[in-house]
Design a protein around this motif. Structure first.
Motif, mmCIF file in Angstrom:
data_model
loop_
_atom_site.group_PDB
_atom_site.id
_atom_site.type_symbol
_atom_site.label_atom_id
_atom_site.label_comp_id
_atom_site.label_asym_id
_atom_site.label_seq_id
_atom_site.Cartn_x
_atom_site.Cartn_y
_atom_site.Cartn_z
ATOM 1 N N GLY A 6 0.797 -1.220 0.000
ATOM 2 C CA GLY A 6 0.000 0.000 0.000
ATOM 3 C C GLY A 6 0.828 1.267 0.000
ATOM 4 N N GLY A 7 1.959 1.254 0.679
ATOM 5 C CA GLY A 7 2.843 2.418 0.723
ATOM 6 C C GLY A 7 3.439 2.780 -0.618
ATOM 7 N N ARG A 8 3.359 1.871 -1.559
ATOM 8 C CA ARG A 8 3.876 2.130 -2.914
ATOM 9 C C ARG A 8 2.751 2.501 -3.874
ATOM 10 N N GLY A 9 1.577 2.776 -3.324
ATOM 11 C CA GLY A 9 0.451 3.181 -4.161
ATOM 12 C C GLY A 9 -0.259 2.033 -4.842
ATOM 13 N N ILE A 10 -0.015 0.827 -4.371
ATOM 14 C CA ILE A 10 -0.660 -0.346 -4.964
ATOM 15 C C ILE A 10 -1.814 -0.758 -4.057
ATOM 16 N N ARG A 11 -2.993 -0.878 -4.646
ATOM 17 C CA ARG A 11 -4.167 -1.312 -3.895
ATOM 18 C C ARG A 11 -4.420 -2.786 -4.153
ATOM 19 N N VAL A 12 -4.817 -3.491 -3.115
ATOM 20 C CA VAL A 12 -5.104 -4.919 -3.224
ATOM 21 C C VAL A 12 -6.505 -5.172 -2.686
ATOM 22 N N ASN A 13 -7.387 -5.586 -3.559
ATOM 23 C CA ASN A 13 -8.753 -5.930 -3.185
ATOM 24 C C ASN A 13 -9.114 -7.235 -3.875
ATOM 25 N N THR A 14 -10.128 -7.898 -3.354
ATOM 26 C CA THR A 14 -10.595 -9.130 -3.983
ATOM 27 C C THR A 14 -12.100 -9.051 -4.200
ATOM 28 N N VAL A 15 -12.551 -9.824 -5.151
ATOM 29 C CA VAL A 15 -13.971 -9.957 -5.434
ATOM 30 C C VAL A 15 -14.300 -11.439 -5.293
ATOM 31 N N SER A 16 -15.319 -11.732 -4.510
ATOM 32 C CA SER A 16 -15.717 -13.114 -4.257
ATOM 33 C C SER A 16 -17.130 -13.346 -4.779
ATOM 34 N N PRO A 17 -17.233 -13.796 -6.018
ATOM 35 C CA PRO A 17 -18.572 -14.051 -6.552
ATOM 36 C C PRO A 17 -19.102 -15.396 -6.088
ATOM 37 N N GLY A 18 -20.407 -15.419 -5.859
ATOM 38 C CA GLY A 18 -21.095 -16.678 -5.612
ATOM 39 C C GLY A 18 -21.490 -17.249 -6.958
#
Length: 95
Positions: A6-18
């Motif tokens: 995150g400190g390098r401007g990189i975002r990490v998110n996930t999507v969990s579809p059913g």
């Protein structure tokens, strides 16, 4: 991961579809067919039962999942990181 980059401007998110209206569920060799073989229920019955477990009473559409990904990748959610978005029509909450 979000905390590490995150400190390098990189975002990490996930999507969990059913369950989603795709071949993974609906094709001749999909999940509904596999459950059908294991239980003796018709694939259409398996699909209807799974959809009925969601609060919305249906599977998600592929475009709905894609829209969530697009929003998370956009600048509009520039401060969202370390999050998981479940898109399943309330399937998990009723499970």
């Amino acid at each position: 991961m979000a905390g590490k980059v995150g400190g390098r401007g990189i975002r990490v998110n996930t999507v969990s579809p059913g369950p989603v209206e795709t071949d993974l569920w609906l094709a001749g060799e999909g999940i509904a067919a596999a459950v059908s073989q294991a239980t003796g229920m018709a694939p259409e019955e398996v699909t209807a039962q799974a959809a009925g477990m969601a609060v919305t009473g249906r599977f998600s559409k592929p475009a709905e999942v894609a829209d969530v990904v697009l929003v998370l990748a956009s600048d509009r959610t520039g401060n969202v990181t370390g999050s998981d978005v479940t898109i399943d029509g309330g399937f998990v909450t009723t499970w």
